[in-house]
Structure formats: C-alpha cells, structure tokens
Design a protein around this motif. Structure first.
Motif, PDB file in Angstrom:
ATOM      1  N   GLN A 117      14.727  -8.666  57.174  1.00 29.29           N
ATOM      2  CA  GLN A 117      14.538  -9.337  55.892  1.00 29.29           C
ATOM      3  C   GLN A 117      13.375  -8.709  55.148  1.00 29.29           C
ATOM      4  OE1 GLN A 117      14.576 -13.752  55.745  1.00 29.29           O
ATOM      5  NE2 GLN A 117      12.579 -13.558  54.793  1.00 29.29           N
ATOM      6  N   ALA A 118      13.551  -8.493  53.864  1.00 31.12           N
ATOM      7  CA  ALA A 118      12.460  -7.986  53.047  1.00 31.12           C
ATOM      8  C   ALA A 118      11.300  -8.969  53.087  1.00 31.12           C
ATOM      9  CB  ALA A 118      12.932  -7.790  51.613  1.00 31.12           C
ATOM     10  N   ARG A 119      10.075  -8.446  53.108  1.00 33.57           N
ATOM     11  CA  ARG A 119       8.908  -9.325  53.103  1.00 33.57           C
ATOM     12  C   ARG A 119       8.818 -10.026  51.754  1.00 33.57           C
ATOM     13  NH1 ARG A 119       4.961 -10.018  56.400  1.00 33.57           N
ATOM     14  NH2 ARG A 119       5.498  -8.144  57.599  1.00 33.57           N
ATOM     15  N   PRO A 120       8.674 -11.332  51.735  1.00 34.34           N
ATOM     16  CA  PRO A 120       8.697 -12.049  50.452  1.00 34.34           C
ATOM     17  C   PRO A 120       7.441 -11.801  49.627  1.00 34.34           C
ATOM     18  CG  PRO A 120       8.166 -13.553  52.257  1.00 34.34           C
ATOM     19  CD  PRO A 120       8.545 -12.250  52.885  1.00 34.34           C
ATOM     20  N   LEU A 121       7.629 -11.729  48.320  1.00 38.00           N
ATOM     21  CA  LEU A 121       6.524 -11.748  47.366  1.00 38.00           C
ATOM     22  C   LEU A 121       6.558 -13.112  46.692  1.00 38.00           C
ATOM     23  CD1 LEU A 121       6.548  -8.194  45.700  1.00 38.00           C
ATOM     24  CD2 LEU A 121       4.765  -9.203  47.135  1.00 38.00           C
ATOM     25  N   TRP A 294       6.788  -1.798  43.407  1.00 41.69           N
ATOM     26  CA  TRP A 294       6.122  -2.966  44.007  1.00 41.69           C
ATOM     27  C   TRP A 294       5.009  -2.495  44.956  1.00 41.69           C
ATOM     28  CZ3 TRP A 294       8.047  -4.924  40.304  1.00 41.69           C
ATOM     29  CH2 TRP A 294       9.200  -5.678  40.173  1.00 41.69           C
ATOM     30  N   GLN A 295       5.296  -1.507  45.779  1.00 38.41           N
ATOM     31  CA  GLN A 295       4.305  -1.015  46.735  1.00 38.41           C
ATOM     32  C   GLN A 295       3.098  -0.415  46.023  1.00 38.41           C
ATOM     33  OE1 GLN A 295       6.541   1.639  49.235  1.00 38.41           O
ATOM     34  NE2 GLN A 295       7.575  -0.006  50.336  1.00 38.41           N
ATOM     35  N   ALA A 296       3.336   0.315  44.924  1.00 34.30           N
ATOM     36  CA  ALA A 296       2.234   0.902  44.171  1.00 34.30           C
ATOM     37  C   ALA A 296       1.372  -0.186  43.524  1.00 34.30           C
ATOM     38  CB  ALA A 296       2.774   1.848  43.107  1.00 34.30           C
ATOM     39  N   ILE A 297       2.016  -1.234  43.003  1.00 30.40           N
ATOM     40  CA  ILE A 297       1.268  -2.346  42.411  1.00 30.40           C
ATOM     41  C   ILE A 297       0.375  -2.997  43.464  1.00 30.40           C
ATOM     42  CG2 ILE A 297       1.482  -4.665  41.422  1.00 30.40           C
ATOM     43  CD1 ILE A 297       4.052  -3.732  40.050  1.00 30.40           C
ATOM     44  N   ILE A 298       0.910  -3.193  44.657  1.00 30.83           N
ATOM     45  CA  ILE A 298       0.143  -3.830  45.733  1.00 30.83           C
ATOM     46  C   ILE A 298      -1.045  -2.958  46.132  1.00 30.83           C
ATOM     47  CG2 ILE A 298       0.250  -4.562  48.150  1.00 30.83           C
ATOM     48  CD1 ILE A 298       3.224  -5.282  47.602  1.00 30.83           C
ATOM     49  N   ARG A 299      -0.839  -1.659  46.263  1.00 28.85           N
ATOM     50  CA  ARG A 299      -1.944  -0.762  46.631  1.00 28.85           C
ATOM     51  C   ARG A 299      -3.045  -0.793  45.581  1.00 28.85           C
ATOM     52  NH1 ARG A 299       2.455   2.742  48.065  1.00 28.85           N
ATOM     53  NH2 ARG A 299       2.668   2.934  50.334  1.00 28.85           N
ATOM     54  N   ARG A 300      -2.667  -0.743  44.307  1.00 30.53           N
ATOM     55  CA  ARG A 300      -3.675  -0.765  43.240  1.00 30.53           C
ATOM     56  C   ARG A 300      -4.433  -2.087  43.245  1.00 30.53           C
ATOM     57  NH1 ARG A 300       0.389   1.763  39.984  1.00 30.53           N
ATOM     58  NH2 ARG A 300       0.835  -0.250  39.003  1.00 30.53           N
ATOM     59  N   ALA A 316      -1.407  -2.299  55.370  1.00 30.43           N
ATOM     60  CA  ALA A 316      -0.453  -1.346  55.961  1.00 30.43           C
ATOM     61  C   ALA A 316       0.722  -2.078  56.598  1.00 30.43           C
ATOM     62  CB  ALA A 316      -1.165  -0.470  56.980  1.00 30.43           C
ATOM     63  N   ARG A 317       0.442  -3.187  57.263  1.00 32.15           N
ATOM     64  CA  ARG A 317       1.507  -3.958  57.920  1.00 32.15           C
ATOM     65  C   ARG A 317       2.422  -4.606  56.895  1.00 32.15           C
ATOM     66  NH1 ARG A 317       1.433  -9.229  58.674  1.00 32.15           N
ATOM     67  NH2 ARG A 317      -0.816  -9.309  58.309  1.00 32.15           N
ATOM     68  N   LEU A 318       1.857  -5.160  55.839  1.00 32.92           N
ATOM     69  CA  LEU A 318       2.655  -5.865  54.845  1.00 32.92           C
ATOM     70  C   LEU A 318       3.526  -4.908  54.028  1.00 32.92           C
ATOM     71  CD1 LEU A 318      -0.038  -8.403  53.589  1.00 32.92           C
ATOM     72  CD2 LEU A 318       1.966  -8.932  54.981  1.00 32.92           C
ATOM     73  N   LEU A 319       2.978  -3.743  53.718  1.00 32.34           N
ATOM     74  CA  LEU A 319       3.718  -2.799  52.883  1.00 32.34           C
ATOM     75  C   LEU A 319       5.010  -2.331  53.537  1.00 32.34           C
ATOM     76  CD1 LEU A 319       0.912  -0.553  51.330  1.00 32.34           C
ATOM     77  CD2 LEU A 319       2.481  -2.069  50.110  1.00 32.34           C
TER      78      LEU A 319
END
Length: 379
Positions: A117-121, A294-300, A316-319
């Motif tokens: 399952q995709a990790r929920p946002l 989404w991943q880039a937004i989270i990193r920033r 790292a785990r969540l991404l």
C-alpha cells in the motif's frame, strides 16, 4: 505490437478487434499489448507457441514470472491478458484449464495476496482526531506551507492541494484542465468536473469539491504562469544563471593581428547579476511524474525544517512508500478517521467496490476498533 508466434494461420475478425479498441481505454490497450509481447518473448525463448497457447505454457509462464518477483495481482493481469487475446481471436482459452487455476492458487498461497500500500499523505499526519489534534509527522499541511513562492513552488502547492481535496489518481490529476473548474455555492470554493476516471470508462462523469485553500493556490499558480486555458498542471523548466563580474576592455592598439578575428574577447563586459528563468510547457504533466513530485516536495519541506519531528532516518524510511497514490490513500484514511461511513467514502473517492477503501483503512480500523480502544485505555 510485434507479430505473435502462431502455430497455424489465424483468422482475425477485424470488426471484433475494432469494437474492442473502441470500448477500451488507451491505457488498457497498451497494457494488453505489453503483456502479450512479454508472453510472446518468453514463448520464443522456451520453444513454445504463443497462439494458441496451451495450459502448460500459461502455467509455466506464470511460474516463471513469479520467480522473477511478479506479485499475485500482476500474475492475475497477465492471465487475463492471455485470455483476452484468445477470446478476441476466437481461440480456446487456455487460462480456464484447471492446471492454470491450481498453479496460480499455489503461487498465491506461497506469496500471499496482500498488495503493498502506498504510504498515506494525510492532512495532519498520523493523528487520531483530524479536527482537534495538531499536525505531526509527515503531513500535507506542512508540505503546503513549505512550498516556495517561485513558479515550481506555486505549481506544486496547487497540485498537492487539489490532489488531496479530490483523491484523484495520477492519470486523472494530470488530465485536469482550467475549463473543468466550475462555480460552487461557496464563492471561495469551486467544483471540479471529472469527465473520466479509472472506474468510469464510459464517461458518466463525477464532481469533486475544491476547498478555498486549493482555489487560492490554483489562482496564484495560474496567474503567475499565465495559464488561462488547457492543462492546469504543466512542466516548469528552470534555468539558473550565475553572476558575472564586470570585465574591463583593452586598448585597441594592444590588440594583435592574431586576436582581431574575435574582438568580443577584447570588449568590456558589464557585470551581470545572477538570475533564474522559467519555461512553462504547453502539455500536461506525465502521470509518472506525480510520485517524484511528492517526494521532492517532502525533501524540500524537510530541508526547510517544516517536518521538525522527523529525523533523516525517518525521512528515508517514509519516502520509500510515497507514490502518486499517497494523497488518495491519505484522504481515504482521513475520511475514515473523521467518522465517515463506507458509503460516504466510496462516494467521495468514486469507488465502485468497497474492497480498496476497506484495505486502505485496515490499519486505522485495527487501531480505532474495539480492541484498540480498550487497550489504549488500560495501557
């Protein structure tokens, strides 16, 4: 699609093929072609006939793909594609043989049928009370606030906000156009017309609510980007230029004959400040770009300190679990946590079957169910 390996001359019913193409989405047709090409390559390598396929070939192929790491859900799709081409060509369907059914059941028994399952946002992150609890962990609110004021940041804020509001899939999200945004009873909100979706191949259509938050973000993006029609979310190419100091010129009598061929080297050059230029595309984003965005937004957001209760290891785990589907899963879970019933959740997210919304809420249901409530009280 490559020419499939056939044992005998097969008569193609062009009218039936045309009817299938007209009744199917482009995505379904591409998936069928991809699955058949993969099956044909395997048959050629192993000296088997692709059409008509034997039950033994189909069963061995599914075993081989399972050995390569294919999940049971993917194997079911491969089986369905092989069955479909046999039906379209009026050939006996080998997938209905008991051998194929038993071998596929054995694979499912060994590997299990649970899908990753995709990790929920979720809007406020992993909270129990979506209305009263403060945001924590990985949450949409912090991500929205951390988006910058430049063109990429404005687009990402509008994209993420609309994705959470509507729970659209990636292919549906990139298909949104300016003309799809409609007036609502609330003058600060809008409605989004969804003309076609994965669960609505016949184009019956649906409508989603866009919050005032999303509309503020959309207006800021479209005004800055000059978008008045066409795709709402587009590629933004960024060009960054470094600053250049002033360069004094040389006297003309100091220029040798060898240098006269390029006088630009001798002319004075003014100082040039650093600058950034943006190029906005005309076409919509590709569906495959949503997860990386989404991943880039989270990193920033993490780099800017907006996710202060997360460590680098947490990040790292969540991404690893973030995908284009994360906003859909997050909205699904927030609706469940806010007390909405299954019918309301299915209506809001345009589900045709309760299977997926129940699967997305499995963990929350365990935590908020009878045992979870009791154990939380007694410690």
């Amino acid at each position: 699609m490559t020419k499939l390996r056939c044992q005998t001359q097969i008569t193609v019913n062009a009218e039936l093929i045309a009817a299938y193409q007209a009744a199917s989405s482009p995505h379904s047709i591409r998936a069928l072609a991809s699955d058949l090409e993969a099956f044909d390559r395997w048959c050629r390598r192993n000296g088997r006939m692709t059409l008509p396929a034997t039950p033994e070939s189909v069963a061995d192929y599914l075993d081989a793909r399972a050995g390569q790491g294919a999940k049971p859900a993917s194997l079911g799709r491969y089986k369905a594609s092989i069955a479909k081409v046999h039906q379209l060509l009026d050939l006996k369907d080998p997938t209905q043989a008991e051998l194929v059914r038993l071998r596929l059941r054995a694979i499912r028994r060994e590997k299990g049928t649970a899908q990753a399952q995709a990790r929920p946002l979720r809007f406020k992150g992993p909270v129990r009370d979506v209305e009263r609890d403060k945001p924590r962990g990985l949450n949409v609110r912090a991500l929205l606030e951390a988006c910058g004021g430049d063109l990429p940041g404005l687009r990402d804020r509008a994209l993420l906000s609309l994705a959470y509001d509507t729970g659209l899939r990636a292919s549906e999200l990139v298909a949104v156009e300016v003309k799809h945004i409609l007036e609502a009873l609330d003058p600060e909100a809008r409605l989004l017309a969804i003309h076609r979706s994965k669960g609505d191949q016949e184009g019956e259509g649906a409508t989603a609510y866009l919050s005032p938050r999303s509309m503020r973000a959309i207006v800021a993006w479209t005004e800055a980007a000059g978008i008045t029609a066409g795709p709402l979310f587009r590629r933004v190419q960024v060009r960054r230029y470094k600053a250049r100091p002033a360069v004094k010129g040389r006297r003309i009598d100091s220029i040798s004959s060898r240098e006269k061929w390029d006088l630009r080297k001798t002319l004075p050059k003014p100082a040039v400040p650093a600058r950034v230029e943006y190029d906005i595309g005309d076409a919509a984003l590709h569906p495959g770009s949503i997860g990386p965005i989404w991943q880039a937004i989270i990193r920033r957001a993490f780099d800017r300190g907006a996710l202060g209760d997360l460590t680098a290891d947490d990040l790292a785990r969540l991404l690893k679990g973030i995908s284009a589907h994360s906003t859909r899963v997050g909205l699904n879970q927030d609706l469940f946590a806010s007390g909405e019933d299954l019918a309301g959740i299915m209506d809001a997210l345009r589900w045709k079957s309760p299977r997926m919304p129940l699967a997305y809420n499995r963990n929350l249901a365990a935590e908020q169910g009878a045992a979870g409530r009791l154990l939380a009280k007694i410690g």
